[in-house]
Write a protein that holds these residues in place. Structure first.
Motif, PDB file in Angstrom:
ATOM      1  N   LYS A   9       0.736  -1.170  -0.032  1.00 20.53           N
ATOM      2  CA  LYS A   9       0.024  -0.314   0.041  1.00 20.53           C
ATOM      3  C   LYS A   9       1.034   1.153  -0.009  1.00 20.53           C
ATOM      4  O   LYS A   9       1.898   1.163   0.673  1.00 20.53           O
ATOM      5  N   ASP A  13      -2.465   6.125  -1.909  1.00 21.68           N
ATOM      6  CA  ASP A  13      -3.823   5.466  -1.624  1.00 21.68           C
ATOM      7  C   ASP A  13      -4.814   6.099  -1.032  1.00 21.68           C
ATOM      8  O   ASP A  13      -6.109   6.066  -0.886  1.00 21.68           O
ATOM      9  N   TRP A  14      -4.221   6.975   0.237  1.00 23.68           N
ATOM     10  CA  TRP A  14      -5.229   7.707   1.279  1.00 23.68           C
ATOM     11  C   TRP A  14      -4.992   9.180   0.878  1.00 23.68           C
ATOM     12  O   TRP A  14      -5.857   9.981   1.365  1.00 23.68           O
ATOM     13  N   ARG A  16      -4.324  12.558  -0.952  1.00 20.72           N
ATOM     14  CA  ARG A  16      -4.555  13.009  -2.185  1.00 20.72           C
ATOM     15  C   ARG A  16      -4.053  14.376  -2.301  1.00 20.72           C
ATOM     16  O   ARG A  16      -3.256  15.067  -3.271  1.00 20.72           O
ATOM     17  N   GLY A 194      -9.075   4.368   1.980  1.00 15.07           N
ATOM     18  CA  GLY A 194      -7.427   3.957   2.161  1.00 15.07           C
ATOM     19  C   GLY A 194      -6.821   3.955   3.405  1.00 15.07           C
ATOM     20  O   GLY A 194      -5.831   3.588   3.483  1.00 15.07           O
TER      21      GLY A 194
END
Length: 225
Positions: A9, A13-14, A16, A194
């Motif tokens: 991960k 993914d979380w 932005r 995420g």
């Protein structure tokens, strides 16, 4: 056929967008044995330690006592500092006491002979000998916590019931030693799906409640589920 990805991960993914990484990232110490944390782990900070009680400075007229709960003297929402319990109403072999938290915020009354006081702290009182006088009381001191970080846990009584940040890069803290890490503390746009949660946040409602608390830090959520 479904494609299974074994790639680790990523923070992207979380995370932005950050308003200013220089202002809203913080190097922290993560408590030993917290676990193998993925990027995006929602963390709290241990801000409250042990609780003790004593008669207020100068002593009391009354001969009664205050006893902290033997099992759960601290409750969710507890703060480090001094709670003040003061007599505001007199009664033979009893009395009514106001309770203020370390920020001098009123959090309730306690009546001798009634149910235990149970808001942030839990205690009971008893009368003995001379009755209490107005202004008599006790101080309950909650020591400062270690300041280390661990998973956000809405049931915690050490400060971790409130999320304080999100782990930027994965860290394996499953061993017996504390580990350094970096958290994002707010003013960022995130994707909630995420995020990584501890075992205590085990359903959608608890995750949504955690996301709502993150919003108070300035995290804006693009996707809730």
């Amino acid at each position: 056929m479904a494609v299974v990805s074994n790639y680790p991960k990523l923070s992207a993914d979380w995370l932005r967008h950050e308003k200013d990484a220089r202002l809203h990232r913080k190097q922290v110490t993560i408590l030993a044995a917290t676990g193998n944390l993925a990027t995006g782990a929602v963390l709290g900070q241990i801000l409250a330690g042990a609780a003790t009680s004593a008669a207020k400075a100068g002593g009391n007229t009354g001969g009664g006592s205050l006893t902290l709960d033997a099992t759960t003297p601290k409750l969710v929402g507890v703060k480090a500092g001094v709670y003040k319990v003061r007599a505001i109403g007199l009664a033979a072999n009893g009395g009514i006491f106001s309770v203020h938290d370390p920020d001098e915020i009123y959090i309730g009354n306690y009546t001798i002979g009634g149910p235990d006081f149970a808001n942030q702290i839990k205690f009971a009182m008893a009368d003995s000998g001379t009755d209490f006088a107005v202004g008599d009381g006790f101080d309950i001191t909650v020591a400062a916590g270690s300041g280390k970080w661990a998973y956000y846990d809405p049931t915690a009584v050490n400060g971790c019931a409130v999320p304080r940040g999100i782990l930027l890069d994965a860290r394996d803290v499953s061993g017996g030693a504390d580990v350094a890490g970096v958290v994002v503390t707010g003013e960022a746009e995130i994707v909630a799906i995420g995020l990584a949660w501890g075992a205590a946040v085990d359903d959608a409602d608890k995750k949504s409640a955690g996301v709502a608390l993150l919003a108070k830090l300035g995290f804006q959520t693009r996707q809730l589920s």
